[in-house]
Design a protein around this motif. Structure first.
Motif, short mmCIF file in Angstrom:
data_model
loop_
_atom_site.label_atom_id
_atom_site.label_comp_id
_atom_site.label_asym_id
_atom_site.label_seq_id
_atom_site.Cartn_x
_atom_site.Cartn_y
_atom_site.Cartn_z
N ALA A 148 23.65 0.51 -75.77
CA ALA A 148 24.71 0.91 -75.80
C ALA A 148 25.38 1.71 -75.16
O ALA A 148 26.37 1.50 -75.38
CB ALA A 148 24.94 1.06 -77.43
N THR A 149 25.19 3.06 -74.56
CA THR A 149 25.66 4.16 -73.95
C THR A 149 26.51 3.30 -72.96
O THR A 149 27.62 3.11 -72.56
CB THR A 149 24.60 5.04 -73.47
N TYR A 150 25.70 2.75 -72.11
CA TYR A 150 25.93 1.50 -70.74
C TYR A 150 26.86 0.56 -71.42
O TYR A 150 28.06 0.18 -70.30
CB TYR A 150 24.91 0.74 -69.87
N ASN A 151 26.89 0.02 -72.40
CA ASN A 151 27.72 -1.00 -72.34
C ASN A 151 29.15 -0.62 -72.86
O ASN A 151 30.47 -1.06 -72.27
CB ASN A 151 28.27 -1.62 -73.63
N THR A 152 29.17 0.78 -73.69
CA THR A 152 30.83 1.88 -73.58
C THR A 152 31.25 2.35 -72.22
O THR A 152 32.33 1.83 -72.03
CB THR A 152 31.22 2.69 -74.61
N ILE A 153 30.25 2.32 -71.40
CA ILE A 153 30.49 3.41 -70.13
C ILE A 153 31.07 1.87 -69.54
O ILE A 153 32.26 2.33 -68.61
CB ILE A 153 29.78 4.10 -69.26
N LEU A 154 30.23 1.17 -69.25
CA LEU A 154 30.58 -0.24 -67.84
C LEU A 154 32.59 -1.31 -68.43
O LEU A 154 33.70 -1.58 -68.44
CB LEU A 154 29.85 -1.51 -68.11
N ASP A 155 32.88 -1.13 -69.98
CA ASP A 155 33.83 -1.15 -70.68
C ASP A 155 35.32 -0.27 -70.61
O ASP A 155 35.56 -0.63 -70.29
CB ASP A 155 34.00 -1.22 -72.21
N GLN A 156 34.21 1.06 -69.89
CA GLN A 156 36.09 1.26 -69.68
C GLN A 156 35.97 1.51 -68.35
O GLN A 156 37.02 2.17 -67.44
CB GLN A 156 35.38 3.50 -69.62
N GLU A 157 35.13 0.85 -67.68
CA GLU A 157 34.91 1.11 -65.95
C GLU A 157 36.06 -0.04 -65.54
O GLU A 157 36.64 0.07 -64.62
CB GLU A 157 33.71 1.00 -65.26
N LYS A 158 36.16 -1.61 -66.90
CA LYS A 158 36.64 -2.94 -66.70
C LYS A 158 38.27 -2.24 -66.76
O LYS A 158 39.17 -3.02 -66.61
CB LYS A 158 36.11 -3.38 -67.51
N ARG A 159 38.80 -1.15 -68.06
CA ARG A 159 39.39 -0.94 -68.66
C ARG A 159 40.19 -0.08 -67.25
O ARG A 159 41.70 -0.23 -66.66
CB ARG A 159 39.64 0.19 -69.52
N ALA A 160 39.51 0.95 -66.31
CA ALA A 160 40.27 1.91 -65.46
C ALA A 160 39.91 1.74 -64.15
O ALA A 160 39.03 2.18 -63.52
CB ALA A 160 40.57 3.02 -66.46
N PRO A 161 39.43 0.20 -63.40
CA PRO A 161 39.24 -0.77 -62.22
C PRO A 161 39.94 0.98 -61.78
O PRO A 161 39.08 1.04 -60.22
CB PRO A 161 39.29 -1.15 -61.73
N GLU A 162 40.49 1.44 -61.63
CA GLU A 162 41.51 2.63 -60.40
C GLU A 162 40.02 3.67 -60.71
O GLU A 162 40.43 4.59 -59.08
CB GLU A 162 42.59 2.96 -60.49
N GLN A 163 39.31 4.01 -61.33
CA GLN A 163 38.86 5.43 -61.50
C GLN A 163 37.49 5.38 -59.86
O GLN A 163 36.72 6.02 -60.61
CB GLN A 163 38.23 5.48 -62.89
N GLY A 164 37.43 3.93 -59.90
CA GLY A 164 36.65 3.73 -59.26
C GLY A 164 34.93 2.94 -59.87
O GLY A 164 35.04 2.81 -61.59
N ARG A 165 34.18 2.17 -59.84
CA ARG A 165 32.80 1.61 -60.06
C ARG A 165 32.05 2.96 -59.70
O ARG A 165 31.34 3.64 -59.50
CB ARG A 165 32.84 0.43 -59.47
N LEU A 166 31.01 1.77 -60.77
CA LEU A 166 29.59 3.14 -61.40
C LEU A 166 28.10 2.18 -59.98
O LEU A 166 28.20 0.67 -60.34
CB LEU A 166 28.78 2.95 -61.99
N TRP A 167 27.67 3.39 -59.25
CA TRP A 167 26.57 2.54 -58.02
C TRP A 167 25.58 3.10 -58.68
O TRP A 167 25.35 4.73 -58.98
CB TRP A 167 27.17 2.84 -57.27
N LEU A 168 24.41 2.58 -57.88
CA LEU A 168 22.67 3.70 -57.78
C LEU A 168 22.45 3.59 -56.25
O LEU A 168 23.08 2.44 -56.09
CB LEU A 168 22.02 2.77 -58.38
N ASP A 169 22.32 5.13 -56.24
CA ASP A 169 22.09 5.28 -54.99
C ASP A 169 20.09 5.52 -54.60
O ASP A 169 19.88 6.34 -54.87
CB ASP A 169 22.27 6.51 -53.79
N LEU A 170 19.76 4.76 -54.20
CA LEU A 170 18.51 3.68 -54.10
C LEU A 170 17.94 4.56 -52.94
O LEU A 170 16.91 4.80 -53.18
CB LEU A 170 18.17 1.92 -54.51
#
Length: 246
Positions: A165-187
Motif C-alpha cells: 500500500a505504501t509503494y502504491n501511493t509512492i508510485l502514484d505520486q511518481e506518475k503524477r509528477a514525473p518531473e521530480q524523477g523516478r525511484l530506482w534501486l542501486d544494487l
C-alpha cells in the motif's frame, strides 16, 4: 576410440559428437566427479525429453528465458517482479545496464524486499544520473548485513499488505509528477559478485555436483560473451517433480 567416432568425414573433430562418444565410453563423462548413481539421478527429466544416460549440458536443462535485473532497476519494475505469482525464483542474476548485458552476480529476492522495507531507493531522472554517483556521493547509507539477517531465516520473505500500500501511493505520486524523477534501486553494494555460474557447455553432472555439495538454489548459465542465457534451479534437476534428488 571416442575421438575417432566423433570425427567428420573431412577429419575435423566434432566437439558435440566427441562428448557424446566420450559419455558412451565413460559413464561419468570423464569429469572425475560423482558416480554412476548420481549421474542417473540427475540425467532424466521427463518433461524436457532428455533421454536417460544421454550426455547433457546446462543448456539442456536450464530454464529460459531468464529474468535478470540491471544494476539500477526501477522500483516499479522490482515490485512487478516480486508480485508476479509465476516468478518463483529466489534469486535474480544482475547484469550491466548497457548492452551487451554482462553477468555481474546474484541478488536474492529477500534482499530486494528488505531494501523496499527500509526505503533504500534513490530518486533520479534516469539510470545514467544514478550510475554517475555512489551512495556516499548522494549522502545515502548502505544497509548493513545485520538488516538482511532476519530475512535469511525463510526462503521467501513476504511482501506485506502495508508495504504494498505504501509503494502504491509512492508510485502514484511518481506518475503524477514525473518531473521530480523516478525511484530506482542501486544494487551495486548488495550484489554477490562471487556467486557461482556455469557456461552453456558445462556438463550437467558437474552442475548437479555443485548443487549437492554447496547447497545452492540457483545457478546462472552464461554464453561465451558472458551474457546470461538461462538459469538452473533444483527443480530443473528433478526427474519429474515428484522425486527430489537433493
Amino acid at each position: 576410440e571416442a575421438e575417432e567416432d566423433a570425427k567428420h568425414s573431412n577429419g575435423n573433430l566434432d566437439i558435440r559428437r566427441f562428448r557424446q562418444s566420450r559419455a558412451q565410453y565413460n559413464p561419468i563423462h570423464g569429469d572425475g566427479e560423482g558416480d554412476d548413481g548420481e549421474r542417473q539421478a540427475m540425467s532424466v527429466n521427463g518433461d524436457r525429453g532428455v533421454d536417460t544416460g544421454a550426455y547433457c549440458t546446462a543448456t539442456d536443462m536450464m530454464a529460459r528465458p531468464c529474468v535478470c535485473l540491471p544494476t539500477t532497476p526501477s522500483v516499479a519494475h522490482v515490485l512487478a517482479l516480486l508480485r508476479d505469482p509465476d516468478m518463483y525464483h529466489n534469486g535474480f542474476p544482475v547484469v550491466t545496464n548497457e548492452a551487451p548485458h554482462k553477468y555481474i552476480g546474484i541478488v536474492l529476492r529477500n534482499q530486494l524486499v528488505v531494501l523496499l522495507e527500509h526505503h533504500g531507493y534513490t530518486r533520479a531522472a534516469n539510470t545514467l544520473e544514478l550510475l554517475s554517483s555512489s551512495h556516499d556521493d548522494r549522502g545515502e547509507t548502505v544497509l548493513s548485513a545485520e538488516k538482511f539477517t532476519p530475512s535469511l531465516q525463510s526462503k521467501c520473505h513476504p511482501l506485506t499488505p502495508q508495504l504494498l500500500a505504501t509503494y502504491n501511493t509512492i508510485l502514484d505520486q511518481e506518475k503524477r509528477a514525473p518531473e521530480q524523477g523516478r525511484l530506482w534501486l542501486d544494487l551495486r553494494p548488495y550484489v554477490n559478485p562471487a556467486a557461482l555460474f556455469v557456461t552453456e557447455e558445462c556438463p550437467l553432472a558437474r552442475c548437479h555436483a555443485l548443487f549437492r555439495s554447496l547447497g545452492i538454489r540457483h545457478l546462472p548459465v552464461v554464453n561465451s560473451d558472458h551474457e546470461v542465457t538461462g538459469i538452473l534451479t533444483r527443480k530443473d534437476l528433478m526427474s519429474d517433480g515428484t522425486k527430489n534428488h537433493f
